[in-house]
Design an enzyme around this catalytic site. Structure first.
Site, PDB file in Angstrom:
ATOM      1  N   LEU A   1      30.900  27.729  54.627  1.00 18.89           N
ATOM      2  CA  LEU A   1      29.616  27.413  55.261  1.00 18.89           C
ATOM      3  C   LEU A   1      28.507  27.633  54.230  1.00 18.89           C
ATOM      4  O   LEU A   1      28.689  28.394  53.277  1.00 18.89           O
ATOM      5  CB  LEU A   1      29.395  28.325  56.475  1.00 18.89           C
ATOM      6  CG  LEU A   1      30.447  28.207  57.580  1.00 18.89           C
ATOM      7  CD1 LEU A   1      30.249  29.292  58.635  1.00 18.89           C
ATOM      8  CD2 LEU A   1      30.407  26.831  58.221  1.00 18.89           C
TER       9      LEU A   1
ATOM     10  N   HIS B   1      39.321  39.603  54.421  1.00 20.27           N
ATOM     11  CA  HIS B   1      39.953  39.003  53.242  1.00 20.27           C
ATOM     12  C   HIS B   1      41.214  39.801  52.902  1.00 20.27           C
ATOM     13  O   HIS B   1      41.166  41.041  52.880  1.00 20.27           O
ATOM     14  CB  HIS B   1      38.974  39.021  52.064  1.00 20.27           C
ATOM     15  CG  HIS B   1      39.553  38.366  50.842  1.00 20.27           C
ATOM     16  ND1 HIS B   1      39.640  36.995  50.726  1.00 20.27           N
ATOM     17  CD2 HIS B   1      40.111  38.890  49.730  1.00 20.27           C
ATOM     18  CE1 HIS B   1      40.234  36.705  49.571  1.00 20.27           C
ATOM     19  NE2 HIS B   1      40.520  37.831  48.951  1.00 20.27           N
TER      20      HIS B   1
HETATM   21  C1  GAR Z   1      44.631  36.314  57.050  1.00 24.54           C
HETATM   22  O1  GAR Z   1      45.479  36.946  56.147  1.00 24.54           O
HETATM   23  C2  GAR Z   1      43.189  36.361  56.550  1.00 24.54           C
HETATM   24  O2  GAR Z   1      42.863  37.560  55.896  1.00 24.54           O
HETATM   25  C3  GAR Z   1      43.193  35.217  55.580  1.00 24.54           C
HETATM   26  O3  GAR Z   1      43.966  34.210  56.198  1.00 24.54           O
HETATM   27  C4  GAR Z   1      44.897  34.815  57.097  1.00 24.54           C
HETATM   28  C5  GAR Z   1      44.686  34.224  58.473  1.00 24.54           C
HETATM   29  O4  GAR Z   1      45.647  34.664  59.382  1.00 24.54           O
HETATM   30  N1  GAR Z   1      41.861  34.800  55.293  1.00 24.54           N
HETATM   31  C6  GAR Z   1      41.483  34.346  54.108  1.00 24.54           C
HETATM   32  O5  GAR Z   1      42.238  34.207  53.173  1.00 24.54           O
HETATM   33  C7  GAR Z   1      40.003  33.992  54.006  1.00 24.54           C
HETATM   34  N2  GAR Z   1      39.611  33.939  52.624  1.00 24.54           N
HETATM   35  P1  GAR Z   1      45.436  34.604  60.957  1.00 24.54           P
HETATM   36  O6  GAR Z   1      44.976  33.172  61.314  1.00 24.54           O
HETATM   37  O7  GAR Z   1      46.787  34.888  61.512  1.00 24.54           O
HETATM   38  O8  GAR Z   1      44.415  35.632  61.341  1.00 24.54           O
END
Ligand code: GAR
Length: 210
Positions: A96, A112
């Site tokens: 965003l 993160h």
């Molecule tokens: C999680 O590990 C989150 O920390 C990561 O994606 C995954 C989503 O899992 N986010 C990022 O990498 C953002 N930069 P989920 O949909 O099962 O919560």
């Protein structure tokens, strides 16, 4: 303390959303209420989790908009309609622009899957983060919850939790451990602290009040 309306932004499986839903049902979100879940993608499992918990959902798809500015403007309209007090990016994979960060300063957080400032910024998302950590051979990784600013993964750090890397880990195994041991704990905890008005930010440093 007035109830805080929490909007959760998702793009995928939604296990972090589930951790928030479960925490709210146990009364552990400091009186905050998840009032809407917004997905950047249709058909993702996170939307089913929200529906099952009786939470209103919206889908605002990135490719329906010509650029990041137009997409961000549509999101901002939705946040205003929903009277958001806190916006939580929980596995939200779309960037965003700064208009949103400025409209909700220290009112939008992101989880993160690494110990920022390691393995973060553009291109570090989802499994890629764990691939990079294993490639570097780090022995400890973890998760970070931070406020969102215009710098990707660069906003004030709220909470972090370390997780050990084990011999034989694959990105998938490590991702699961980081979620279980860190993300699903510190994200609801950060939301609770926000809703209880225990977070203060000065010069980009977050202090947690007792
Ligand atoms: C999680 O590990 C989150 O920390 C990561 O994606 C995954 C989503 O899992 N986010 C990022 O990498 C953002 N930069 P989920 O949909 O099962 O919560």
């Amino acid at each position: 303390m007035a109830q805080k309306n929490i909007i959760v932004l998702v793009s995928g499986g939604g296990t972090n959303l589930q951790a928030l839903i479960d925490a709210e049902s146990r009364g552990e979100l400091g009186g905050g209420k998840i009032t809407c879940v917004i997905s950047s993608k249709p058909g993702v499992f996170a939307l089913e989790r929200a529906a099952k918990a009786g939470i209103r959902t919206r889908v605002i798809v990135r490719k329906d908009y010509p650029d990041t500015a137009a997409y961000s403007a549509a999101m901002l309209d939705a946040f205003r309609e929903e009277q958001a007090d806190l916006i939580v990016q929980a596995g939200f994979m779309t960037i965003l622009d700064e208009t949103i960060c400025r409209a909700y300063p220290n009112k939008m957080m992101n989880v993160h899957p690494a110990l920022i400032p390691s393995f973060c910024g553009k291109g570090y998302y989802g499994l890629h983060v764990h691939e990079a950590a294993l490639k570097k051979g780090v022995k400890v990784t973890g998760a970070t919850v931070h406020f969102v600013t215009e710098v990707c993964d660069g906003g004030p750090i709220i909470l972090q939790k370390a997780v050990a890397v084990q011999p034989g880990d694959t990105p998938e195994i490590l991702q699961k451990r980081v979620m279980e041991q860190a993300e699903w704990k510190i994200l609801p905890e950060a939301v609770r602290l926000f809703c209880e008005e225990k977070l203060s930010v000065q010069d980009d440093i977050v202090t947690v009040k007792a």
